[in-house]
Structure formats: structure tokens, C-alpha cells
Design a protein around this motif. Structure first.
Motif, PDB file in Angstrom:
ATOM      1  N   LEU A 185      20.906 -12.576  65.837  1.00 46.89           N
ATOM      2  CA  LEU A 185      20.667 -14.000  66.062  1.00 46.89           C
ATOM      3  C   LEU A 185      21.192 -14.434  67.429  1.00 46.89           C
ATOM      4  O   LEU A 185      20.522 -15.162  68.170  1.00 46.89           O
ATOM      5  CB  LEU A 185      21.335 -14.818  64.953  1.00 46.89           C
ATOM      6  CG  LEU A 185      21.218 -16.348  65.047  1.00 46.89           C
ATOM      7  CD1 LEU A 185      19.750 -16.773  65.020  1.00 46.89           C
ATOM      8  CD2 LEU A 185      21.993 -17.013  63.908  1.00 46.89           C
ATOM      9  N   GLU A 186      22.384 -13.970  67.793  1.00 52.22           N
ATOM     10  CA  GLU A 186      22.959 -14.318  69.093  1.00 52.22           C
ATOM     11  C   GLU A 186      22.122 -13.765  70.241  1.00 52.22           C
ATOM     12  O   GLU A 186      21.838 -14.467  71.219  1.00 52.22           O
ATOM     13  CB  GLU A 186      24.390 -13.776  69.179  1.00 52.22           C
ATOM     14  CG  GLU A 186      25.386 -14.487  68.267  1.00 52.22           C
ATOM     15  CD  GLU A 186      26.774 -13.897  68.362  1.00 52.22           C
ATOM     16  OE1 GLU A 186      27.000 -13.078  69.275  1.00 52.22           O
ATOM     17  OE2 GLU A 186      27.625 -14.234  67.525  1.00 52.22           O
ATOM     18  N   VAL A 187      21.716 -12.503  70.129  1.00 56.80           N
ATOM     19  CA  VAL A 187      20.928 -11.884  71.191  1.00 56.80           C
ATOM     20  C   VAL A 187      19.562 -12.562  71.313  1.00 56.80           C
ATOM     21  O   VAL A 187      19.067 -12.800  72.421  1.00 56.80           O
ATOM     22  CB  VAL A 187      20.761 -10.375  70.935  1.00 56.80           C
ATOM     23  CG1 VAL A 187      19.826  -9.754  71.972  1.00 56.80           C
ATOM     24  CG2 VAL A 187      22.109  -9.667  70.961  1.00 56.80           C
TER      25      VAL A 187
ATOM     26  N   LEU B 117      21.756 -20.145  60.617  1.00 60.87           N
ATOM     27  CA  LEU B 117      20.865 -19.975  59.472  1.00 60.87           C
ATOM     28  C   LEU B 117      21.335 -20.837  58.309  1.00 60.87           C
ATOM     29  O   LEU B 117      22.532 -20.880  58.011  1.00 60.87           O
ATOM     30  CB  LEU B 117      20.837 -18.518  59.032  1.00 60.87           C
ATOM     31  CG  LEU B 117      20.200 -17.504  59.988  1.00 60.87           C
ATOM     32  CD1 LEU B 117      20.670 -16.100  59.645  1.00 60.87           C
ATOM     33  CD2 LEU B 117      18.679 -17.581  59.901  1.00 60.87           C
ATOM     34  N   SER B 118      20.401 -21.518  57.642  1.00 62.93           N
ATOM     35  CA  SER B 118      20.756 -22.231  56.422  1.00 62.93           C
ATOM     36  C   SER B 118      21.074 -21.209  55.341  1.00 62.93           C
ATOM     37  O   SER B 118      20.717 -20.032  55.452  1.00 62.93           O
ATOM     38  CB  SER B 118      19.599 -23.125  55.969  1.00 62.93           C
ATOM     39  OG  SER B 118      18.502 -22.325  55.527  1.00 62.93           O
TER      40      SER B 118
ATOM     41  N   ALA C  64      12.088 -16.133  63.815  1.00 63.43           N
ATOM     42  CA  ALA C  64      12.688 -17.343  63.257  1.00 63.43           C
ATOM     43  C   ALA C  64      13.294 -18.214  64.348  1.00 63.43           C
ATOM     44  O   ALA C  64      13.186 -19.449  64.312  1.00 63.43           O
ATOM     45  CB  ALA C  64      13.753 -16.969  62.226  1.00 63.43           C
ATOM     46  N   VAL C  65      13.929 -17.578  65.331  1.00 64.76           N
ATOM     47  CA  VAL C  65      14.511 -18.328  66.457  1.00 64.76           C
ATOM     48  C   VAL C  65      13.414 -19.052  67.219  1.00 64.76           C
ATOM     49  O   VAL C  65      13.560 -20.213  67.610  1.00 64.76           O
ATOM     50  CB  VAL C  65      15.284 -17.366  67.393  1.00 64.76           C
ATOM     51  CG1 VAL C  65      15.620 -18.047  68.710  1.00 64.76           C
ATOM     52  CG2 VAL C  65      16.553 -16.881  66.708  1.00 64.76           C
ATOM     53  N   VAL C  66      12.297 -18.390  67.415  1.00 71.87           N
ATOM     54  CA  VAL C  66      11.184 -18.987  68.155  1.00 71.87           C
ATOM     55  C   VAL C  66      10.532 -20.117  67.362  1.00 71.87           C
ATOM     56  O   VAL C  66      10.172 -21.159  67.920  1.00 71.87           O
ATOM     57  CB  VAL C  66      10.133 -17.905  68.505  1.00 71.87           C
ATOM     58  CG1 VAL C  66       8.890 -18.541  69.119  1.00 71.87           C
ATOM     59  CG2 VAL C  66      10.733 -16.882  69.461  1.00 71.87           C
TER      60      VAL C  66
ATOM     61  N   HIS D 227      19.062 -25.546  63.362  1.00 68.74           N
ATOM     62  CA  HIS D 227      19.351 -25.068  62.009  1.00 68.74           C
ATOM     63  C   HIS D 227      18.098 -24.379  61.474  1.00 68.74           C
ATOM     64  O   HIS D 227      17.091 -25.024  61.215  1.00 68.74           O
ATOM     65  CB  HIS D 227      19.742 -26.245  61.112  1.00 68.74           C
ATOM     66  CG  HIS D 227      20.547 -25.835  59.912  1.00 68.74           C
ATOM     67  ND1 HIS D 227      21.671 -25.030  59.998  1.00 68.74           N
ATOM     68  CD2 HIS D 227      20.383 -26.113  58.588  1.00 68.74           C
ATOM     69  CE1 HIS D 227      22.178 -24.857  58.794  1.00 68.74           C
ATOM     70  NE2 HIS D 227      21.413 -25.495  57.922  1.00 68.74           N
ATOM     71  N   ILE D 228      18.145 -23.061  61.330  1.00 67.84           N
ATOM     72  CA  ILE D 228      16.985 -22.285  60.897  1.00 67.84           C
ATOM     73  C   ILE D 228      16.844 -22.377  59.381  1.00 67.84           C
ATOM     74  O   ILE D 228      17.737 -21.973  58.641  1.00 67.84           O
ATOM     75  CB  ILE D 228      17.119 -20.821  61.324  1.00 67.84           C
ATOM     76  CG1 ILE D 228      17.217 -20.715  62.851  1.00 67.84           C
ATOM     77  CG2 ILE D 228      15.936 -19.995  60.815  1.00 67.84           C
ATOM     78  CD1 ILE D 228      17.485 -19.317  63.355  1.00 67.84           C
ATOM     79  N   GLU D 229      15.709 -22.935  58.944  1.00 68.29           N
ATOM     80  CA  GLU D 229      15.449 -23.077  57.516  1.00 68.29           C
ATOM     81  C   GLU D 229      14.667 -21.878  56.983  1.00 68.29           C
ATOM     82  O   GLU D 229      14.141 -21.062  57.749  1.00 68.29           O
ATOM     83  CB  GLU D 229      14.682 -24.375  57.250  1.00 68.29           C
ATOM     84  CG  GLU D 229      15.410 -25.632  57.673  1.00 68.29           C
ATOM     85  CD  GLU D 229      16.683 -25.888  56.864  1.00 68.29           C
ATOM     86  OE1 GLU D 229      16.851 -25.265  55.792  1.00 68.29           O
ATOM     87  OE2 GLU D 229      17.513 -26.709  57.312  1.00 68.29           O
TER      88      GLU D 229
END
Length: 280
Positions: A160-162, A174-175, A201-203, A209-211
Motif C-alpha cells: 500500500l505504501e509503495v 484500508l477500511s 485499489a489505490v488508483v 480511505h479505501i473501501e
């Protein structure tokens, strides 16, 4: 894997920790290593990590799936990373044997990766036994992502960080529902698939806040290309499915039986039938 860093995580999974420590122990030696595991577990990343921890002055990379442009004559010591060794043709194996038999300083150190059990290919006379013994002095077996439950959360956070850095974002999280969706998936494509899902998901996320709706999985496993055709008998379809699933799992019978939804005993009986038919 495309951007995984073995130094960035504290690995808790016992098997993966042992693999990493053995790799570090052997990094400074000239021992030939064979890294084995399913597609997407990070074999090449581990191989490059071991090289980075060695004192080798240079790295050559040979992709056995696309080896046409590789110049064996330019190999001058250093380390040769052989990707997908199980895909090496007999002609390519012959060229590798010439490198192995060098006795001067131009002989490289060999680190190879393979999805399949090379020993099975040796038995099927698809791989040279003498080359196998030279390239597989030490085996390192990478565990599946599904088997690394203790590391899963840390791996997700790292990716997620990268992914945020890659796409110019920050502060994303992430939720609970999104993470639960990730955690409930069986990851047939291993960490490579996880990278793909998290990056997407990031895109797609509409906020920081990723649902759960941003977590999307591919319905088809690209690594299992089944060459079925109309008119084939059910027994032939079954045979191809079993053999290709075994290939996908690097000949791991327990894993193959799980994916096929049959018992290990049933799988063993089927393989005995194919052996009697001369298929194996």
C-alpha cells in the motif's frame, strides 16, 4: 515480484524466515542456488536480494522463456540469474552446461528460479541430470502467500505504501471491510496478484480511505492456460486439468489436490494411471 524489499519487513512466518536466513548465509558463497515456488511468490526478488547481499561484481539475467538475445560469450564472472529454469530447452541447457564447466575466473555464480520441480523433469528426460546437480546445490522453497498468515498484514501495508508513492498519493488506508476482503481471498497468484489488487485499489479509491468496493479480483488465473477443445473426452480434459494444475503448483500434490477439490489419495491414483499410460 516487482518492488518487494526483504529488508523492509520483519518476517514472522517461520518458513519464509528460514528461507531468507539461509539465503543470507549463502550470499557470500559461490554455491549454486535454486529458488522454487509457485508463480508470484517472489522467487526473482529473493534471488536479486541474495545477489545484492553478495560480493559479486556484476549480475547477468537469463530469461529461459525468451533467451534468444542472450550472449553467453559476454558472461565474465559475476552472478548469472537464470529465470524459469524449468522452461530451458535442451539446446539452452547445453549452453548452460558450457558455462558450468568453465574452470577459470569467467565462470559465474548461478542463482536459478523455477515454478516446477526440476527433479521431475529429469525423470521425464526433459532436463539434463548433470546440469541439475550443478545448478541446484542448494534448494530454497518459497511458501505461498496463503500460507503466510502472520506476515499478511505487513505485506499489505508495505505494498500500500509503495503503491501510493508510485501514483503520487499519501495518507491512504484500508477500511476494515476492505482489509477483510483481502484477507479472505486465497491468492492463487500470490504476492504478484496482491500487488496488482492493492495498486488498483489505490488508483480507484475515491478518497484516502479505501473501501471494499475498490478491492477487485481477477476471475481468471492467467497462469493456468487450459488447452481444451470441443470433442475431447472427459477423461482427457480431466487429465490435462490435473497435469496443468500440478505444473502451476510446482508439482506440489497437496496444493494441487486442494485446488482441484479432490483428495490427495484420488490425485495419487490418477497419477499412477497416467504413469501406466506412459504420460509421466
Amino acid at each position: 515480484m516487482s518492488y518487494f524489499d526483504f529488508d523492509a519487513l520483519t518476517i514472522e512466518d517461520r518458513k519464509m524466515h528460514e528461507v531468507k536466513q539461509l539465503g543470507l548465509q549463502l550470499a557470500a558463497t559461490q554455491a549454486s542456488l535454486l529458488v522454487v515456488g509457485e508463480a508470484g511468490v517472489g522467487k526473482t526478488s529473493l534471488a536479486r536480494y541474495i545477489y545484492a547481499k553478495s560480493r559479486s561484481p556484476r549480475l547477468y539475467v537469463l530469461d529461459c522463456k525468451n533467451s534468444g538475445g542472450f550472449d553467453f560469450n559476454r558472461v565474465d564472472g559475476g552472478t548469472l540469474l537464470i529465470e524459469d529454469l524449468d522452461c530451458a530447452s535442451l539446446a539452452l541447457q547445453g549452453e548452460l552446461m558450457k558455462l558450468v564447466e568453465r574452470t577459470d575466473a569467467t565462470r559465474p555464480r548461478f542463482i536459478s528460479t523455477s515454478r516446477r520441480d526440476i527433479r521431475a523433469l529429469v525423470k521425464q528426460e526433459q532436463f539434463r541430470q548433470d546440469l541439475f546437480y550443478k545448478l541446484a546445490v542448494v534448494h530454497l522453497e518459497m511458501p505461498r502467500l496463503e500460507d503466510r498468515a502472520t506476515d499478511f498484514g505487513k505485506i499489505v501495508n508495505f505494498i500500500l505504501e509503495v503503491s501510493q508513492i508510485m501514483h503520487g498519493k499519501n495518507g491512504m488506508s484500508l477500511s476494515a471491510e476492505a482489509y477483510g476482503r483481502l484477507n479472505s481471498w486465497n491468492w492463487p497468484g500470490n504476492i504478484r496478484e496482491l500487488e496488482n489488487v492493492v495498486e488498483r485499489a489505490v488508483v480507484l479509491a475515491k478518497s484516502s480511505h479505501i473501501e471494499a468496493d475498490a478491492i477487485q479480483f481477477e476471475a481468471v488465473n492467467e497462469d493456468l492456460a487450459l488447452d481444451f477443445a470441443p470433442g475431447m473426452s472427459l477423461s482427457e480434459v480431466e487429465k490435462r486439468l490435473i497435469l496443468q494444475t500440478l505444473e502451476l503448483t510446482a508439482q506440489n500434490r497437496t496444493r494441487a489436490a486442494q485446488m482441484l477439490g479432490i483428495s490427495i489419495r484420488t490425485l495419487r491414483n490418477k497419477l499412477n494411471e497416467y504413469r501406466m499410460e506412459g504420460v509421466l
